[in-house]
Motif scaffolding. Structure first.
Motif, short mmCIF file in Angstrom:
data_model
loop_
_atom_site.label_atom_id
_atom_site.label_comp_id
_atom_site.label_asym_id
_atom_site.label_seq_id
_atom_site.Cartn_x
_atom_site.Cartn_y
_atom_site.Cartn_z
N UNK A 227 0.86 -1.24 -0.07
CA UNK A 227 -0.02 0.25 -0.07
C UNK A 227 1.07 1.36 0.04
N UNK A 228 0.57 2.38 -0.89
CA UNK A 228 1.45 3.51 -0.75
C UNK A 228 0.30 4.66 -0.78
N UNK A 229 0.66 5.23 0.43
CA UNK A 229 -0.23 6.49 0.61
C UNK A 229 0.79 7.65 0.12
N UNK A 230 0.28 8.33 -0.59
CA UNK A 230 0.86 9.35 -1.36
C UNK A 230 0.21 10.89 -0.85
N UNK A 231 1.20 11.82 -0.29
CA UNK A 231 0.86 13.07 0.26
C UNK A 231 1.22 13.79 -1.26
N UNK A 232 0.22 14.49 -1.73
CA UNK A 232 0.74 15.19 -3.20
C UNK A 232 -0.29 16.28 -3.64
N UNK A 233 0.25 17.08 -4.46
CA UNK A 233 -0.58 18.10 -5.08
C UNK A 233 -0.37 18.10 -6.71
N UNK A 234 -1.44 18.43 -7.49
CA UNK A 234 -1.17 18.10 -8.97
C UNK A 234 -0.37 19.29 -9.27
N UNK A 235 -0.28 20.48 -8.60
CA UNK A 235 0.37 21.84 -9.13
C UNK A 235 2.15 21.56 -8.84
N UNK A 236 2.40 20.58 -8.01
CA UNK A 236 3.69 20.65 -7.74
C UNK A 236 4.59 19.89 -8.52
N UNK A 237 5.60 20.44 -8.91
CA UNK A 237 6.43 19.93 -10.08
C UNK A 237 7.08 18.43 -9.64
N UNK A 238 7.40 18.46 -8.32
CA UNK A 238 7.94 17.08 -8.02
C UNK A 238 6.85 15.92 -8.27
N UNK A 239 5.56 16.24 -7.85
CA UNK A 239 4.43 15.31 -7.82
C UNK A 239 4.15 14.94 -9.23
N UNK A 240 4.45 16.04 -10.30
CA UNK A 240 4.23 15.84 -11.66
C UNK A 240 5.03 14.90 -12.34
N UNK A 241 6.31 14.63 -11.65
CA UNK A 241 7.28 13.62 -12.06
C UNK A 241 7.08 12.28 -11.28
N UNK A 242 7.03 12.37 -9.99
CA UNK A 242 7.20 10.92 -9.19
C UNK A 242 6.02 10.24 -9.03
N UNK A 243 4.86 11.01 -9.16
CA UNK A 243 3.78 10.23 -8.83
C UNK A 243 3.49 9.55 -10.10
N UNK A 244 3.79 10.05 -11.25
CA UNK A 244 3.34 9.05 -12.57
C UNK A 244 4.56 7.89 -12.53
N UNK A 245 5.90 8.11 -12.02
CA UNK A 245 6.69 6.87 -11.70
C UNK A 245 6.35 5.99 -11.06
N UNK A 246 5.41 6.19 -9.86
CA UNK A 246 4.94 5.29 -8.97
C UNK A 246 3.85 4.73 -9.74
#
Length: 167
Positions: A51-70
């Motif tokens: 289970x992966x709980x992600x704390x993120x926001x769509x506007x965040x550049x790091x989220x735009x890169x690493x959430x798709x990787x996950x």
């Protein structure tokens, strides 16, 4: 953490919360990701629920890169189950993962099938953090440019796999 995980949304819902450039950029990175074959094979060997709980926001550049990787990892192995929650309103849950007293996004909290924590990924892959830590401005600019284009995605995946293998 289980209750918060269950309140989370899928990658698709996360992306669709934005109707504009953040969605486009996130999906562009997602579609450009080519996972190295040795990593694909390694991802396929995961044989238990993660289970992966992600704390993120769509506007965040790091989220735009690493959430798709996950998400690519989850596409390869359905034992990786992702739920995303906003940082906003969940800061108390993030206190244990704060960097210099501040919650960073994305923060990925990896948990086993019983929701016991097995590791954490915070913000960026270590290779990018190492370049920044050296403090050489030109190298930082080059690394950040490559990072923003998604060129370190396989590093993110490698780092996540290391976390999962330790457990």
């Amino acid at each position: 953490m289980k209750a918060l995980f269950e309140k989370g949304i899928s990658f698709e819902e996360f992306v669709n919360r934005d109707k504009d450039t953040h969605k486009e950029k996130t999906l562009e990175i997602y579609h450009q990701i080519e996972v190295d074959e040795e990593l694909v094979q390694e991802i396929k060997t995961i044989d238990r629920i993660i289970h992966v709980l992600v704390f993120g926001e769509i506007w965040c550049p790091d989220c735009m890169i690493n959430v798709p990787a996950l998400q690519k990892m989850a596409d390869i192995n359905d034992k990786i189950v992702i739920r995303i929650v906003s940082r906003e309103g969940n800061e108390a849950y993030m206190e244990n993962y704060a960097v210099n007293g501040k919650p960073k996004i994305p923060t990925f909290v990896f948990m086993d099938e019983n929701f016991q924590e097995i590791g954490v990924f915070i913000e960026q892959p270590q290779v990018v953090k190492d370049v920044v830590a050296k403090g050489k401005q030109v190298e930082i600019i080059v690394a950040k440019r490559k990072y923003r284009k998604g060129e370190y995605v396989n590093d993110t995946i490698r780092e996540i796999l290391k976390i999962l293998k330790k457990s």
